[in-house]
Design an enzyme around this catalytic site. Structure first.
Site, mmCIF file in Angstrom:
data_model
loop_
_atom_site.group_PDB
_atom_site.id
_atom_site.type_symbol
_atom_site.label_atom_id
_atom_site.label_comp_id
_atom_site.label_asym_id
_atom_site.label_seq_id
_atom_site.Cartn_x
_atom_site.Cartn_y
_atom_site.Cartn_z
ATOM 1 C CG HIS A 187 55.012 38.203 19.150
ATOM 2 N ND1 HIS A 187 55.160 37.594 20.378
ATOM 3 C CD2 HIS A 187 53.721 38.002 18.789
ATOM 4 C CE1 HIS A 187 54.000 37.053 20.745
ATOM 5 N NE2 HIS A 187 53.106 37.288 19.793
ATOM 6 C CG HIS A 206 50.164 40.965 20.673
ATOM 7 N ND1 HIS A 206 48.848 40.590 20.856
ATOM 8 C CD2 HIS A 206 50.865 39.812 20.522
ATOM 9 C CE1 HIS A 206 48.762 39.268 20.823
ATOM 10 N NE2 HIS A 206 49.962 38.778 20.610
HETATM 11 P P1 5GP Z 1 50.038 35.709 20.986
HETATM 12 O O1 5GP Z 1 50.151 34.243 21.240
HETATM 13 O O2 5GP Z 1 48.632 36.222 21.258
HETATM 14 O O3 5GP Z 1 50.581 36.153 19.659
HETATM 15 O O4 5GP Z 1 51.010 36.389 22.024
HETATM 16 C C1 5GP Z 1 50.643 36.695 23.326
HETATM 17 C C2 5GP Z 1 51.912 36.813 24.120
HETATM 18 O O5 5GP Z 1 51.618 37.488 25.336
HETATM 19 C C3 5GP Z 1 52.540 35.482 24.485
HETATM 20 O O6 5GP Z 1 53.803 35.365 23.857
HETATM 21 C C4 5GP Z 1 52.634 35.524 26.004
HETATM 22 O O7 5GP Z 1 53.862 35.034 26.494
HETATM 23 C C5 5GP Z 1 52.476 36.999 26.306
HETATM 24 N N1 5GP Z 1 51.829 37.255 27.590
HETATM 25 C C6 5GP Z 1 50.665 36.711 28.032
HETATM 26 N N2 5GP Z 1 50.370 37.199 29.248
HETATM 27 C C7 5GP Z 1 51.363 38.070 29.565
HETATM 28 C C8 5GP Z 1 51.608 38.884 30.705
HETATM 29 O O8 5GP Z 1 50.849 38.920 31.685
HETATM 30 N N3 5GP Z 1 52.727 39.646 30.691
HETATM 31 C C9 5GP Z 1 53.594 39.639 29.621
HETATM 32 N N4 5GP Z 1 54.659 40.434 29.720
HETATM 33 N N5 5GP Z 1 53.385 38.878 28.540
HETATM 34 C C10 5GP Z 1 52.285 38.114 28.511
#
Ligand code: 5GP
Ligand code: ZN
Length: 139
Positions: free
Chosen positions: A104, A102
């Site tokens: 951001h 993903h």
């Molecule tokens: P990472 O830390 O892997 O770069 O980002 C994962 C992101 O996914 C986090 O910022 C977290 O807030 C978001 N996230 C995790 N679970 C969910 C969810 O169930 N729904 C949404 N909309 N975001 C999620």
């Protein structure tokens, strides 16, 4: 299309977990990050499950990033941020918590808006040509 039954983002794409959808087409889905580090914080993901950048083929990467200018411009129109950071975390040490690739999109408003990234530069301490060569021999 490859999906992972245990993956939270695959479940979001399938509609099994609700999300605030920003954009969708055959290959890409974009929705609001539940954490909203800043207002409009959006995640852009490929519909095909791929763990992170290391496991992503060029076609998925191309399709994913191709949608980013449109979504970034929509955020810009909607909220007139001062800027936008595009962040992609790979592996736990780098902050990856969801193992479905993903991007951001984090609109930036001011110095205390919730997002921080510290870059400490170490100029003149590295042989840049040697480092570049080490990387490129592995392409
Ligand atoms: P990472 O830390 O892997 O770069 O980002 C994962 C992101 O996914 C986090 O910022 C977290 O807030 C978001 N996230 C995790 N679970 C969910 C969810 O169930 N729904 C949404 N909309 N975001 C999620
Ligand atoms: Zn997934």
């Amino acid at each position: 299309m490859r999906t992972d039954a245990d993956c939270i983002f695959c479940k979001i794409i399938a509609g099994d977990i609700p999300s605030a959808k920003v954009y969708e087409d055959d290959d890409v889905y974009a929705f609001l990050d539940i954490s909203q580090v800043t207002k409009g914080h959006t995640l852009v993901i490929p519909k095909e499950h791929t763990k992170n950048i290391y496991e992503t083929d060029e076609a998925i990467a191309a399709a994913l990033f191709a949608r980013v200018p449109k979504i970034a411009n929509a955020l810009n129109q909607a909220f007139q941020p001062a800027g936008i950071n595009i962040v992609n975390n790979n592996e736990e040490f780098a902050g990856q918590t969801v193992f479905h690739l993903h991007l951001h999109l984090i609109p930036r408003y001011d110095k205390t808006d919730g997002y921080q990234a510290q870059w400490i530069t170490h100029e003149n301490q590295h042989d840049l040509a040697a480092i570049a060569s080490e990387i490129s021999t592995n392409l």
